[in-house]
Design a protein around this motif. Structure first.
Motif, mmCIF file in Angstrom:
data_model
loop_
_atom_site.group_PDB
_atom_site.id
_atom_site.type_symbol
_atom_site.label_atom_id
_atom_site.label_comp_id
_atom_site.label_asym_id
_atom_site.label_seq_id
_atom_site.Cartn_x
_atom_site.Cartn_y
_atom_site.Cartn_z
ATOM 1 N N ARG A 511 -2.258 -4.307 -20.865
ATOM 2 C CA ARG A 511 -2.539 -2.979 -20.310
ATOM 3 C C ARG A 511 -3.230 -3.086 -18.953
ATOM 4 O O ARG A 511 -3.069 -2.217 -18.090
ATOM 5 N N VAL A 512 -4.015 -4.135 -18.782
ATOM 6 C CA VAL A 512 -4.702 -4.337 -17.508
ATOM 7 C C VAL A 512 -3.688 -4.619 -16.405
ATOM 8 O O VAL A 512 -3.790 -4.082 -15.297
ATOM 9 N N ALA A 513 -2.695 -5.445 -16.704
ATOM 10 C CA ALA A 513 -1.653 -5.745 -15.717
ATOM 11 C C ALA A 513 -0.903 -4.475 -15.334
ATOM 12 O O ALA A 513 -0.612 -4.236 -14.151
ATOM 13 N N PHE A 514 -0.584 -3.653 -16.318
ATOM 14 C CA PHE A 514 0.122 -2.407 -16.039
ATOM 15 C C PHE A 514 -0.726 -1.495 -15.145
ATOM 16 O O PHE A 514 -0.226 -0.890 -14.193
ATOM 17 N N TYR A 515 -2.012 -1.392 -15.473
ATOM 18 C CA TYR A 515 -2.896 -0.529 -14.688
ATOM 19 C C TYR A 515 -3.005 -1.022 -13.250
ATOM 20 O O TYR A 515 -2.971 -0.219 -12.305
ATOM 21 N N LEU A 516 -3.141 -2.324 -13.056
ATOM 22 C CA LEU A 516 -3.273 -2.860 -11.706
ATOM 23 C C LEU A 516 -2.060 -2.522 -10.856
ATOM 24 O O LEU A 516 -2.183 -2.233 -9.658
ATOM 25 N N TYR A 517 -0.890 -2.554 -11.460
ATOM 26 C CA TYR A 517 0.320 -2.199 -10.724
ATOM 27 C C TYR A 517 0.269 -0.730 -10.297
ATOM 28 O O TYR A 517 0.619 -0.383 -9.166
ATOM 29 N N GLU A 518 -0.175 0.130 -11.192
ATOM 30 C CA GLU A 518 -0.269 1.559 -10.868
ATOM 31 C C GLU A 518 -1.317 1.805 -9.787
ATOM 32 O O GLU A 518 -1.113 2.625 -8.878
ATOM 33 N N LEU A 519 -2.441 1.108 -9.876
ATOM 34 C CA LEU A 519 -3.488 1.255 -8.862
ATOM 35 C C LEU A 519 -2.986 0.763 -7.507
ATOM 36 O O LEU A 519 -3.213 1.413 -6.469
ATOM 37 N N ALA A 520 -2.306 -0.380 -7.502
ATOM 38 C CA ALA A 520 -1.748 -0.910 -6.260
ATOM 39 C C ALA A 520 -0.738 0.067 -5.673
ATOM 40 O O ALA A 520 -0.686 0.270 -4.452
ATOM 41 N N SER A 521 0.061 0.686 -6.518
ATOM 42 C CA SER A 521 1.060 1.641 -6.056
ATOM 43 C C SER A 521 0.400 2.841 -5.381
ATOM 44 O O SER A 521 0.857 3.313 -4.318
ATOM 45 N N ALA A 522 -0.690 3.339 -5.969
ATOM 46 C CA ALA A 522 -1.407 4.471 -5.376
ATOM 47 C C ALA A 522 -1.998 4.092 -4.025
ATOM 48 O O ALA A 522 -1.989 4.888 -3.078
ATOM 49 N N PHE A 523 -2.495 2.867 -3.922
ATOM 50 C CA PHE A 523 -3.052 2.414 -2.647
ATOM 51 C C PHE A 523 -1.960 2.256 -1.590
ATOM 52 O O PHE A 523 -2.099 2.714 -0.449
ATOM 53 N N HIS A 524 -0.855 1.586 -1.948
ATOM 54 C CA HIS A 524 0.236 1.394 -0.991
ATOM 55 C C HIS A 524 0.785 2.730 -0.504
ATOM 56 O O HIS A 524 1.116 2.884 0.681
ATOM 57 N N SER A 525 0.885 3.707 -1.390
ATOM 58 C CA SER A 525 1.383 5.032 -1.007
ATOM 59 C C SER A 525 0.458 5.693 0.001
ATOM 60 O O SER A 525 0.912 6.314 0.975
ATOM 61 N N LEU A 526 -0.842 5.539 -0.222
ATOM 62 C CA LEU A 526 -1.815 6.127 0.696
ATOM 63 C C LEU A 526 -1.740 5.461 2.064
ATOM 64 O O LEU A 526 -1.776 6.142 3.100
ATOM 65 N N GLY A 530 -0.564 6.820 6.225
ATOM 66 C CA GLY A 530 -1.207 6.539 7.494
ATOM 67 C C GLY A 530 -0.230 6.056 8.551
ATOM 68 O O GLY A 530 -0.439 6.264 9.752
ATOM 69 N N LYS A 531 0.842 5.413 8.111
ATOM 70 C CA LYS A 531 1.870 4.983 9.055
ATOM 71 C C LYS A 531 2.670 6.172 9.567
ATOM 72 O O LYS A 531 3.158 6.165 10.707
ATOM 73 N N LEU A 532 2.806 7.183 8.732
ATOM 74 C CA LEU A 532 3.571 8.370 9.112
ATOM 75 C C LEU A 532 2.733 9.364 9.911
ATOM 76 O O LEU A 532 3.264 10.121 10.730
ATOM 77 N N ASP A 533 1.420 9.352 9.663
ATOM 78 C CA ASP A 533 0.527 10.322 10.289
ATOM 79 C C ASP A 533 -0.769 9.615 10.670
ATOM 80 O O ASP A 533 -1.537 9.205 9.795
ATOM 81 N N ALA A 534 -1.025 9.471 11.946
ATOM 82 C CA ALA A 534 -2.189 8.723 12.436
ATOM 83 C C ALA A 534 -3.501 9.315 11.937
ATOM 84 O O ALA A 534 -4.500 8.599 11.789
ATOM 85 N N THR A 535 -3.515 10.614 11.657
ATOM 86 C CA THR A 535 -4.760 11.238 11.188
ATOM 87 C C THR A 535 -5.123 10.815 9.766
ATOM 88 O O THR A 535 -6.242 11.071 9.312
ATOM 89 N N GLN A 536 -4.173 10.204 9.067
ATOM 90 C CA GLN A 536 -4.427 9.787 7.685
ATOM 91 C C GLN A 536 -4.659 8.281 7.560
ATOM 92 O O GLN A 536 -4.703 7.756 6.447
ATOM 93 N N ARG A 537 -4.811 7.599 8.698
ATOM 94 C CA ARG A 537 -5.099 6.173 8.630
ATOM 95 C C ARG A 537 -6.510 5.944 8.091
ATOM 96 O O ARG A 537 -7.379 6.817 8.179
ATOM 97 N N PHE A 538 -6.729 4.747 7.588
ATOM 98 C CA PHE A 538 -8.052 4.428 7.042
ATOM 99 C C PHE A 538 -9.096 4.377 8.160
ATOM 100 O O PHE A 538 -10.212 4.862 7.998
#
Length: 577
Positions: A511-526, A530-538
């Protein structure tokens, strides 16, 4: 901080208020009330089944309970809306500040974020691998080693007192076969042609053992009867194989706390003590078993044997512990071994076995139940087979062991981190395809890469932001985090403590492996936003407060990734090559 636990507490408090005001009857059991993420995120932030589980015992309509509960909940500032759905489920939308609080909490705890006390220091013995000491570990053992080790790490992180244990099966006939196989390699080291008869171990991993025997004994054992050398070679070869196994485990970053020898049970009275303990409970008798249906097991005899009344503790049939000739069955030392665990004071026992041990589950659980008076639960995790693939086709690796693929071959090809993560991408009782091409592929379809890439990206983002101190990040204005992608990542981050506790209680490290993939996906999406909109960059040029808040979220995500990867036994990377 476990926001789901906090909300459950609010739900339970609200239910108690309903009891106090007479809306609900007194004496209700709230033990099955849960608070979970809704199946459809569009329905809200959290959902509770309270009305559904309390309807029958209260004699009330579930929707009526849900509506009364909703009225209680929205009175709290944390709950923005509480809507009844279907027959009585209750979906809640929560104040954004409630969610944002997880970011400073994660920063305050670092890579211990999510660490729990749910285990309450309970002593747990996790036995895994336990391969016969007759050769190096193969790919099938790899899955059991990773499953057991990750489970032990998970339980430790959740507050259990964990002992990692390996049971050395050195008490059976297989070690005699090992000694005879080693003797042939000894003859080879002395310049003779080895006679690897059918039934002996043919792998060339025994060649160094033969050479070591030649160095120790010279040619003094040549032409000697088996009675002269069997016992010495059995001990010598077993020690050599255990050294090899320890080395294999170390290559996979697996270390045991205890190595327990089966041989230590024989001739010491320990088997007799365990059987006597069962006898004292009236569970041992002399009798004849009915012939089993289907394949005949090795320990069945159509004659009077000493039997254990395992059916009184959930088994299908009673089991023999002593043969008609007075010799112990294979089951007897296993009973004694688990009796020893019980006597060592463990509160829970977990055995990680290969799929071929499926027929052993009920009898072993029955024995532990009987010996502990039902006080010590035994959970047996069966690991299904691993199918090696490459580019979607079966992969034929060299078999230096004679008839199986070595653990070390797999680790040498893809590394311990990839090996461990891939082994945890499926539940242990589901078959696993290990595709070497996909395991090394740099794409979203490769969960190992995808999670590690998220960690590496975070390292880069923080570096570009000047690597602000965690204390400074913790003081950021989290209210500035308002974008949908930011809130999605925050909510996924908030799930980590809940996932950790549930995985530990269910004994399911995957379950931890599954969660890490979902967390990584949420981060990559965010980050993609930022690549599409400069105002949303970190790192937002000209807006230091917003940059600090976003970097705080990024750093908190990194801590969750590090904690989860640590449980899987995988080293987080700072850059991808």
């Amino acid at each position: 901080m476990n926001l789901f636990a906090d909300m459950k507490l609010l739900v339970l408090t609200s239910l108690e208020n309903l009891v106090a005001e007479g809306t609900l009857p007194a004496g209700l059991d709230f033990g099955n009330v849960s608070v979970e993420p809704p199946r459809d995120a569009g329905h809200g932030d959290m959902a509770t089944n309270a009305a559904m589980v309390l309807a029958k015992p209260s004699g009330m309509n579930p929707r009526a309970i849900a509506e009364a509960l909703a009225e209680q909940l929205v009175a709290d500032a944390v709950v923005e809306t509480a809507e009844v759905a279907g027959p009585g489920f209750l979906n809640m939308r929560l104040n954004a500040d409630f969610w944002r609080a997880v970011v400073p909490a994660a920063l305050a705890t670092g890579d211990s974020f999510g660490r729990s006390k749910v285990g309450a220091g309970r002593k747990v013995n996790v036995e895994y691998v336990s391969a016969n000491p007759t050769g190096p570990l193969h790919v099938g053992h790899t899955r059991g080693a990773v499953t057991g080790d990750a489970l032990a790490r998970l339980l430790d992180f959740a507050g259990y007192n964990v002992t990692r244990e390996y049971y050395i099966n050195d008490g059976g006939a297989q070690v005699d076969v090992l000694a005879r196989s080693a003797y042939e390699r000894y003859r080879e080291a002395c310049g003779l042609s080895p006679e690897i008869a059918e039934g002996l171990y043919p792998g060339d991993y025994l060649v160094p053992v033969g050479e070591a025997l030649k160095e120790k004994y010279g040619e003094s054992l040549l032409n000697q009867p088996e009675s002269v050398w069997l016992e010495d070679l059995r001990d010598f070869a077993t020690d050599a194989m255990m050294n090899l196994i320890r080395s294999d485990l170390k290559s996979l970053n697996v270390e045991m706390d205890v190595f327990f020898s089966e041989k230590s049970l024989y001739g010491t009275g320990r088997i007799e003590q365990a059987i006597a303990a069962l006898d004292a409970k009236g569970l041992i008798y002399e009798g004849t078993l009915e012939p089993p249906k289907g394949k005949m097991p090795e320990d069945w005899e159509p004659r009077i044997q000493t039997l254990f009344k395992s059916t009184e503790h959930g088994d299908d049939v009673d089991r023999p512990v002593k043969k008609s000739d007075g010799a112990w069955t294979y089951f007897a030392p296993d009973i004694a071994y688990h009796y020893d665990k019980i006597q060592r004071g463990f509160d829970e026992l977990i055995d990680v076995f290969g799929a071929d041990h499926g027929g052993y589950v009920k009898r072993m659980k029955a024995a532990v139940s009987a010996l502990s008076g039902g006080k010590v639960p035994l959970d047996i995790k069966l690991c299904q087979l691993v199918k090696l693939m490459k580019d979607g086709a079966p992969f034929k690796m060299s078999k230096r062991a004679g008839n199986f693929v070595l653990l070390r071959d797999v680790v040498d090809l893809v590394g311990p981190d990839v090996t461990r993560f891939v082994m945890l991408t499926r539940k242990n009782d589901a078959p696993l395809e290990f595709d070497f091409s996909k395991a090394l592929e740099q794409s979203k379809d490769n969960p190992v890469f995808y999670v590690q890439y998220a960690h590496a990206r975070i390292h880069s983002v923080l570096a570009r932001g000047g690597n602000p101190a965690d204390g400074a990040l913790g003081g950021a204005d989290m209210a500035l985090l308002t974008q949908p992608g930011e809130m999605a990542l925050i909510k996924k981050l908030a799930e980590w403590p809940r996932v950790l506790e549930q995985a530990a209680q269910a004994h399911e490290a995957h379950r931890v492996a599954f969660y890490l993939y979902e967390l990584a996906s949420a981060f990559h999406s965010l980050q993609h936003q930022g690549k599409l909109d400069a105002t949303q960059r970190f790192n937002v040029e000209g807006d230091a407060p917003l940059t600090l808040a976003r970097l705080a979220l990024v750093r908190a995500t990194q801590f969750a990734l590090q904690a989860g990867l640590g449980i899987l036994g995988v080293t987080p990377v700072e850059e991808m090559r």
